[in-house]
Design a protein around this motif. Structure first.
Motif, PDB file in Angstrom:
ATOM      1  N   LEU A  34     -49.815  99.207   0.527  1.00 35.03           N
ATOM      2  CA  LEU A  34     -49.432  99.978   1.723  1.00 35.03           C
ATOM      3  C   LEU A  34     -48.797 101.271   1.230  1.00 35.03           C
ATOM      4  N   ILE A  35     -49.484 102.399   1.444  1.00 34.23           N
ATOM      5  CA  ILE A  35     -48.960 103.713   1.048  1.00 34.23           C
ATOM      6  C   ILE A  35     -48.231 104.308   2.250  1.00 34.23           C
ATOM      7  N   VAL A  36     -46.926 104.554   2.103  1.00 34.46           N
ATOM      8  CA  VAL A  36     -46.101 105.137   3.161  1.00 34.46           C
ATOM      9  C   VAL A  36     -45.749 106.561   2.767  1.00 34.46           C
ATOM     10  N   ILE A  37     -46.204 107.534   3.563  1.00 31.60           N
ATOM     11  CA  ILE A  37     -45.907 108.943   3.292  1.00 31.60           C
ATOM     12  C   ILE A  37     -44.639 109.287   4.047  1.00 31.60           C
ATOM     13  N   TYR A  80     -59.785  96.831   1.407  1.00 33.45           N
ATOM     14  CA  TYR A  80     -59.318  98.180   1.098  1.00 33.45           C
ATOM     15  C   TYR A  80     -58.337  98.134  -0.075  1.00 33.45           C
ATOM     16  N   ASP A  81     -58.304  99.223  -0.816  1.00 33.84           N
ATOM     17  CA  ASP A  81     -57.320  99.340  -1.899  1.00 33.84           C
ATOM     18  C   ASP A  81     -55.952  99.717  -1.349  1.00 33.84           C
ATOM     19  N   ALA A  82     -55.908 100.452  -0.240  1.00 29.27           N
ATOM     20  CA  ALA A  82     -54.606 100.838   0.322  1.00 29.27           C
ATOM     21  C   ALA A  82     -54.766 101.224   1.784  1.00 29.27           C
ATOM     22  N   PHE A  83     -53.744 100.876   2.576  1.00 31.31           N
ATOM     23  CA  PHE A  83     -53.609 101.332   3.964  1.00 31.31           C
ATOM     24  C   PHE A  83     -52.583 102.467   3.968  1.00 31.31           C
ATOM     25  N   VAL A  84     -52.953 103.605   4.583  1.00 31.45           N
ATOM     26  CA  VAL A  84     -52.105 104.801   4.560  1.00 31.45           C
ATOM     27  C   VAL A  84     -51.324 104.905   5.865  1.00 31.45           C
ATOM     28  N   SER A  85     -49.995 104.923   5.767  1.00 32.85           N
ATOM     29  CA  SER A  85     -49.110 105.066   6.930  1.00 32.85           C
ATOM     30  C   SER A  85     -48.403 106.401   6.837  1.00 32.85           C
ATOM     31  N   LEU A 127     -44.225 104.219  -1.878  1.00 35.02           N
ATOM     32  CA  LEU A 127     -43.613 105.266  -1.056  1.00 35.02           C
ATOM     33  C   LEU A 127     -43.913 106.633  -1.666  1.00 35.02           C
ATOM     34  N   ILE A 128     -44.452 107.539  -0.847  1.00 30.52           N
ATOM     35  CA  ILE A 128     -44.681 108.919  -1.276  1.00 30.52           C
ATOM     36  C   ILE A 128     -43.677 109.799  -0.557  1.00 30.52           C
ATOM     37  N   GLU A 129     -42.779 110.411  -1.308  1.00 28.08           N
ATOM     38  CA  GLU A 129     -41.800 111.317  -0.714  1.00 28.08           C
ATOM     39  C   GLU A 129     -42.457 112.678  -0.597  1.00 28.08           C
ATOM     40  N   VAL A 155     -41.007 105.158  -5.761  1.00 28.00           N
ATOM     41  CA  VAL A 155     -41.224 106.372  -4.980  1.00 28.00           C
ATOM     42  C   VAL A 155     -41.941 107.393  -5.850  1.00 28.00           C
ATOM     43  N   VAL A 156     -43.032 107.962  -5.329  1.00 27.74           N
ATOM     44  CA  VAL A 156     -43.743 109.038  -6.004  1.00 27.74           C
ATOM     45  C   VAL A 156     -43.460 110.320  -5.234  1.00 27.74           C
ATOM     46  N   LYS A 157     -43.019 111.345  -5.932  1.00 29.46           N
ATOM     47  CA  LYS A 157     -42.608 112.586  -5.268  1.00 29.46           C
ATOM     48  C   LYS A 157     -43.720 113.632  -5.330  1.00 29.46           C
ATOM     49  N   TRP A 158     -44.058 114.158  -4.152  1.00 27.12           N
ATOM     50  CA  TRP A 158     -45.045 115.229  -4.041  1.00 27.12           C
ATOM     51  C   TRP A 158     -44.329 116.571  -4.243  1.00 27.12           C
TER      52      TRP A 158
END
Length: 565
Positions: free
Chosen positions: A448-451, A384-389, A482-484, A506-509
């Motif tokens: 690992l993408i952490v929302i 996988y390219d990323a695991f979403v948490s 990290l997605i804020e 950190v990437v901000k939504w």
């Protein structure tokens, strides 16, 4: 009534340092007794002058003074709920006033969870303790101090447990049969009524005890490719076993000479310095780690031996790191040479180009990847390219976050940019061992993408983050993004070991502003994802995609950083 409250306040104040919840977000079950309080030490500097303490609840964006009612009783350093109701959810604060100025002592977000009518506990309001068979252990009921009119009853899987009535449930030798969900119920008599407060613990007894281990330095002797003038940070991590050895020491040597200590002031830092020792726990394993900072690599550094030494229990382990010159991977040699010629002939143009590259580094890298058809995923053995948490084991105040994690994110990254995501609720069939599945899936993912949101606290979410940190810090196999999703003012709810990452990204939504496929959000996210050739249609927009009239339909029940903006 007055005498009982005085007694209750005395008992509470005597243990406020231990009992008062300092977390920003607190969960409590509806219909149960509960109180908010702050440690007495926080008001010591107010003792010399006359002051008042007032409690407030945020209502429609404004602070509303809380007055005593039959169900809510404000005290000097506590706010009691007799009992807590669903309508009590919200933001609370306690404010000190001396008549001239107001000072906010502490703030909380209180989440009152709905009671499960068919069970003695709510699965979103429990803690998990993992222990090994053959060892002794005690389960402790809530540390809530109450008056003398109380009784305690223990339940296992909602059935009365051996008529136990003590505050602690002791197991001399744990067996697999002791695994289960334990609930202690405290009954409190107050003004002629009976109130309750419950505490639920999920006890997991593992069959095999941890193997006997000796301390060791993680990783082997290594050579690191670098460049003259580049900053390098060398990380040495020592594994201590399954308990923290207080006498353990970890330090660096440069050709058998001790380096200077880092001062924390960048302009006063020596060219090479050693940071303070940090201790951390990942799962049930304990580590020590120390960084060696090289401000600018010199030719002389290429000939040094950087030795990390771990000592504990009269044993010593070493690891030697050497630097060597490497090739720049991102830019081909002919492009670099052309740039140098242009910098000499046209300095003004060169400066302008550099400024543009700094300001638009994300676009430049994405353009370079697209032109060169660069692919970082070939031959790395990852699936996988990323695991979403994301938050999933507790009740969320909004469904937007779950829709973002389960529909918007995979739809954009997979269908438009060609990435392959791993989302536990979507990609894993129910019935497996959740902890083992999560560990395996993260191990097979490149990122690992952490929302993140203010409510990102749950057993599984924190375990996913700690597993990712283990991969990033110890094994160096996975990078964390990290997605804020919602603005976060305080990151204290995250593990302290997150600060050890070399780069905190950190990437901000920003809601509607981030929806278009060519928005800054998706560019920043692609910049942090592994390079992968794909056909991209950037004219799309989330609102134009076919999402259905009812929004996301998730498959399961759910409930500083240097930011890239």
């Amino acid at each position: 009534m007055t005498m009982m409250l005085v007694f209750f306040m005395f008992v509470t104040e005597s243990a406020t340092e231990k009992l008062c919840p300092l977390r920003a977000s607190i969960d409590v079950l509806e219909g149960e007794y509960f109180f908010l309080c702050y440690p007495e030490s926080r008001q010591e500097h107010f003792q010399e002058e006359a002051y008042t303490i007032n409690w407030y609840k945020e209502n429609a964006g404004k602070q509303q003074l809380i007055k005593e009612t039959r169900g809510i009783v404000p005290q000097k350093n506590s706010l009691e709920f007799w009992p807590a109701e669903l309508s009590d959810s919200g933001n609370y604060s306690v404010i000190h006033s001396n008549g001239k100025q107001n000072f906010t002592i502490q703030k909380w977000t209180l989440n009152v969870l709905e009671r499960n009518k068919s069970s003695c506990f709510n699965k979103n309001h429990l803690t998990t303790e993992i222990k090994n068979a053959g060892t002794g252990h005690s389960l402790k009921c809530s540390d809530l101090s109450i008056n003398e009119n109380y009784s305690i009853t223990w339940y296992k899987d909602c059935k009365n447990y051996e008529n136990e009535t003590g505050r602690e449930l002791d197991f001399k030798t744990l067996t697999m049969q002791h695994s289960g969900i334990y609930t202690c119920k405290i009954l409190i008599s107050h003004e002629g009524k009976i109130y309750q407060s419950t505490n639920t613990i999920k006890l997991v007894v593992e069959e095999d005890a941890p193997e006997a281990v000796t301390l060791e330095i993680v990783g082997h002797n290594e050579e690191i490719e670098t460049e003259i003038g580049k900053e390098e940070i060398l990380n040495c991590t020592g594994f201590l076993g399954y308990y923290m050895q207080e006498d353990a020491s970890l330090y660096w040597l440069i050709n058998q000479t001790f380096p200077e200590k880092c001062s924390g002031i960048p302009e006063n830092e020596p060219s090479i310095c050693e940071e303070e020792l940090k201790k951390l726990q990942l799962g049930n394993k304990f580590y020590v780690t120390r960084l060696l900072r090289i401000k600018k690599v010199t030719e002389e550094d290429m000939h040094h031996n950087f030795t990390c030494m771990l000592q504990a229990d009269e044993r010593t382990q070493i690891k030697i790191v050497k630097l060597k010159k490497g090739n720049t991977r991102d830019l081909p040699v002919h492009i670099f040479t052309t740039g140098m010629v242009l910098a000499v002939l046209l300095p003004c143009v060169a400066v302008a180009v550099v400024l543009v590259c700094v300001m638009f580094r994300v676009e430049v890298v994405l353009f370079y990847r697209n032109i060169c058809r660069r692919d970082d995923t070939v031959g790395d053995g990852k699936e996988y390219d990323a695991f979403v948490s994301y938050l999933k084991d507790c009740i969320s105040p909004t469904e937007e976050e779950r829709e973002f994690a389960l529909k918007i994110l995979p739809m954009i990254l997979e269908e438009n940019f060609g990435y392959k995501l791993c989302i536990f609720e979507r990609d894993v069939s129910p019935g497996g061992a959740v902890v083992d599945d999560i560990h395996s899936l993260i191990d097979r993912s490149r990122r690992l993408i952490v929302i993140l949101s203010q409510n990102y606290v749950s057993n599984r979410a924190i375990y996913e983050l700690e597993s990712g940190l283990h991969k990033a810090l110890v094994e160096r196999k996975t990078k964390i993004i990290l997605i804020e999703y919602m603005p976060i003012s305080d990151y204290n709810f995250l593990p302290e070991s997150l600060s050890l990452l070399p780069s905190k990204r950190v990437v901000k939504w920003k809601k509607d502003k981030s929806l278009p496929l060519n928005s800054r959000f998706w560019k920043n996210l692609r910049y942090l994802m592994p390079a992968k050739p794909t056909k991209i249609n950037t004219k799309g927009h989330y609102s134009n995609l076919d999402l259905g009239s009812e929004g996301a339909q998730p498959q399961s029940e759910g409930c500083g950083f240097n930011a890239i903006v």
